[in-house]
Design a protein around this motif. Structure first.
Motif, PDB file in Angstrom:
ATOM      1  N   GLU A 391      53.710  45.962  14.297  1.00 31.58           N
ATOM      2  CA  GLU A 391      54.610  45.759  15.442  1.00 31.58           C
ATOM      3  C   GLU A 391      54.438  46.909  16.422  1.00 31.58           C
ATOM      4  N   GLY A 392      54.888  46.678  17.659  1.00 27.73           N
ATOM      5  CA  GLY A 392      54.884  47.748  18.652  1.00 27.73           C
ATOM      6  C   GLY A 392      53.521  47.927  19.307  1.00 27.73           C
ATOM      7  N   PRO A 393      53.370  49.003  20.098  1.00 27.23           N
ATOM      8  CA  PRO A 393      52.129  49.185  20.874  1.00 27.23           C
ATOM      9  C   PRO A 393      50.862  49.266  20.019  1.00 27.23           C
ATOM     10  N   ARG A 394      51.008  49.580  18.711  1.00 28.37           N
ATOM     11  CA  ARG A 394      49.799  49.678  17.888  1.00 28.37           C
ATOM     12  C   ARG A 394      49.601  48.455  16.995  1.00 28.37           C
ATOM     13  N   ALA A 395      50.352  47.415  17.261  1.00 31.47           N
ATOM     14  CA  ALA A 395      50.187  46.188  16.454  1.00 31.47           C
ATOM     15  C   ALA A 395      48.781  45.630  16.646  1.00 31.47           C
ATOM     16  N   CYS A 396      48.398  44.686  15.791  1.00 35.81           N
ATOM     17  CA  CYS A 396      47.057  44.099  15.854  1.00 35.81           C
ATOM     18  C   CYS A 396      46.742  43.603  17.270  1.00 35.81           C
ATOM     19  N   ILE A 397      45.649  44.091  17.814  1.00 34.96           N
ATOM     20  CA  ILE A 397      45.276  43.747  19.200  1.00 34.96           C
ATOM     21  C   ILE A 397      44.875  42.276  19.306  1.00 34.96           C
ATOM     22  N   ALA A 398      44.440  41.699  18.172  1.00 35.04           N
ATOM     23  CA  ALA A 398      43.864  40.354  18.206  1.00 35.04           C
ATOM     24  C   ALA A 398      44.762  39.322  17.526  1.00 35.04           C
ATOM     25  N   LYS A 399      46.054  39.627  17.459  1.00 32.80           N
ATOM     26  CA  LYS A 399      46.991  38.757  16.729  1.00 32.80           C
ATOM     27  C   LYS A 399      46.855  37.272  17.124  1.00 32.80           C
ATOM     28  N   HIS A 400      46.825  36.985  18.415  1.00 32.82           N
ATOM     29  CA  HIS A 400      46.787  35.580  18.850  1.00 32.82           C
ATOM     30  C   HIS A 400      45.432  34.942  18.542  1.00 32.82           C
ATOM     31  N   PHE A 401      44.382  35.737  18.723  1.00 36.27           N
ATOM     32  CA  PHE A 401      43.049  35.235  18.412  1.00 36.27           C
ATOM     33  C   PHE A 401      42.949  34.933  16.910  1.00 36.27           C
ATOM     34  N   ALA A 402      43.455  35.856  16.080  1.00 33.00           N
ATOM     35  CA  ALA A 402      43.377  35.691  14.625  1.00 33.00           C
ATOM     36  C   ALA A 402      44.162  34.462  14.174  1.00 33.00           C
ATOM     37  N   LYS A 403      45.326  34.255  14.783  1.00 30.42           N
ATOM     38  CA  LYS A 403      46.143  33.088  14.403  1.00 30.42           C
ATOM     39  C   LYS A 403      45.399  31.799  14.732  1.00 30.42           C
ATOM     40  N   LEU A 404      44.714  31.809  15.885  1.00 27.17           N
ATOM     41  CA  LEU A 404      43.949  30.618  16.280  1.00 27.17           C
ATOM     42  C   LEU A 404      42.811  30.370  15.289  1.00 27.17           C
TER      43      LEU A 404
END
Ligand code: HEM
Length: 451
Positions: A391-404
């Protein structure tokens, strides 16, 4: 941490035990080797550390030495201004608008995955993890790097070999993960490096080849472009240092970007194989949504597959590919509503596995129970108790890509095929990494085509 030091237990599981053992505490003090560390359990303090007090906890405290081992100088290990500039530049490649544009490319790779699936759809034992890994390697190649790796057709591609080597356990890496403050002199003297030199050579060549290729093709606004803009903004002195930094980013994005989603698709399919009714319900939802759209899978209809989302969320709860979050304090921090102070330069640990298995937040933590993620169940849970992407500014940069990636992979694998666990599969899973769920020796299922 004795069991972790003696390698009887993975580090992230030792933290989960610590979390479970101190059920009534907001935080727990412990020693990593001789260094004082704090495990934060309370969601409101977790919010402070990850978000409200971010400037005090902005780095992970991972010890890397870019001179000794340039391949480790990537976004995950960077700190301060260098991290900030890099994060801003690289985030542009993962904005939600970009993810939608990447959808057709991902879909093409998933169609290849389906063709490959036909080769194992005869009830024989097959390693589903290996197949998912090949899908994810090709998806990262095509969607993020703009290159055609094609490990689905060529399982022994060099990229896959590198992914396997990186994942395989190394004693040196275990020492480094348990000893965050290890002096550079010791690293140099005993060559306690995290990765082999060949990774640097390999990814440097990938960057150089891509640069050459780009000279002759049109400008594209993608990851490589973001990386070029980062190189130009970088304060690094020499051309070699800049090239090394780019290779390091490639290295991290490739290994994490292929491994984590592959583990998630694998674990989802494993659980669906154990729970036939959940498998059927997920497939029925996918088929119904597709039928209502003339059999076409488009980006816009993905959001209608809400039960599939619950299955994916439950997989990420039970098998988080990063089982812990790490931070380091850069000032003294007064823990709110207590008389305690966490001193400057203290290692902070948040146990994702601990939170995700806490009975206070999850009704049936030991089971695979997608109903943990109905709208009602989610609304009852405090924030920061489901954090598979941090969570926060250091959360996974690719969260949406990974979910897709995970959703498309799962949809294509489930649509026309049925799964069960092979008797060959041994349980519990043998864990491969100190950081989170990654399974050693593959996951063995049996698969059949259905109408
Ligand atoms: C299911 C898949 C994935 C999971 C569960 C996952 C999870 C995580 C977690 C927990 C973190 C640490 C967040 C924190 O400390 O607060 C992280 C960081 C990161 N992840 Fe992912 N990740 C996944 C996929 C990916 C993919 C596909 C990529 C790249 C294409 C990626 C790139 C990164 C990077 C670069 C960071 C470091 C961000 C920074 O320090 O600014 N991850 N991920």
């Amino acid at each position: 941490m004795a069991e972790a030091v003696l390698m009887k237990k993975r580090v992230f599981m030792a933290y989960a035990d610590l979390y479970a053992k101190f059920g009534h505490s907001k935080y727990v003090g412990f020693f990593t080797m001789q260094k004082p560390s704090v495990l934060i359990r309370d969601p409101s303090i977790i919010k402070d550390v990850l978000i409200k007090e971010f400037s005090n906890f902005h780095h992970r405290g991972i010890t890397v030495n870019a001179q000794v081992e340039p391949i480790t100088n990537h976004l995950f290990s960077m700190r301060g201004e260098e991290w900030k500039t890099s994060r801003v530049k690289l985030s542009s490649a993962f904005a939600t608008g970009k993810i939608k544009i990447l959808f057709p490319r991902m879909q093409k790779i998933a169609e290849r995955l389906q063709v490959e699936l036909a080769n194992v759809a005869n009830g024989q034992d097959f390693d589903v993890e290996a197949l998912c890994e090949r899908f994810c390697i090709d998806a990262i190649g095509s969607c993020i790097f703009g290159i055609d790796i094609n490990s689905l057709d060529h399982p022994e591609s060099e990229f896959r070999f590198i992914a396997k080597r990186v994942a395989s356990f190394r004693y040196q890496r275990a020492i480094r993960s348990l000893w965050p403050g290890i002096p550079n002199k010791l690293i140099e003297l005993f060559k306690i490096t995290l990765f082999e030199d060949r990774f640097r050579t390999f990814f440097t060549k990938v960057v150089e080849d891509t640069m050459k290729q780009r000279e002759s093709t049109l400008h594209r606004s993608d990851f490589f472009n973001a990386l070029l803009s980062l190189k130009n903004a970088s304060k690094l002195d020499t051309v070699q240092q800049k090239l090394d930094m780019m290779a390091a980013q490639y290295f991290f994005f490739f290994t994490t970007g292929s491994r984590s989603p592959a583990t998630s698709i694998t674990c989802a399919l494993f659980e669906l194989s154990r729970h036939e009714e959940i498998q059927n319900k997920t497939r029925l939802e996918i088929r119904t949504v597709l039928q209502n759209n003339q059999g076409q899978l488009t980006y816009d209809i993905l959001s209608k597959m809400t039960y599939t989302d619950m299955v994916i969320a439950e997989t990420l709860r039970k098998y988080p590919t990063m089982g812990m979050l790490l931070r380091r304090s850069t000032q003294n921090y007064h823990v709110p509503s207590t008389d305690s102070v966490i001193p400057n330069n203290t290692s902070i640990v948040i146990s994702i596995v601990g939170l995700h298995n806490d009975k206070k937040y999850y009704e049936r933590p030991d089971q695979f129970y997608p109903e943990h993620f109905t709208e009602e169940a989610k609304s009852k849970r405090p924030q920061y108790t489901f954090i598979p992407f941090g969570e926060g500014p250091r959360a996974c940069i690719a969260k949406h890509f990974a979910k897709l990636q995970v959703k498309i992979g799962l949809i294509y694998m489930l649509l026309n095929h049925k799964y069960e666990v092979s008797p060959k599969q041994k349980l519990p899973f043998k864990l491969q990494s100190n950081f989170g769920f990654a399974i050693e020796d593959g996951v063995w299922l049996r698969c059949r085509k259905i109408d």
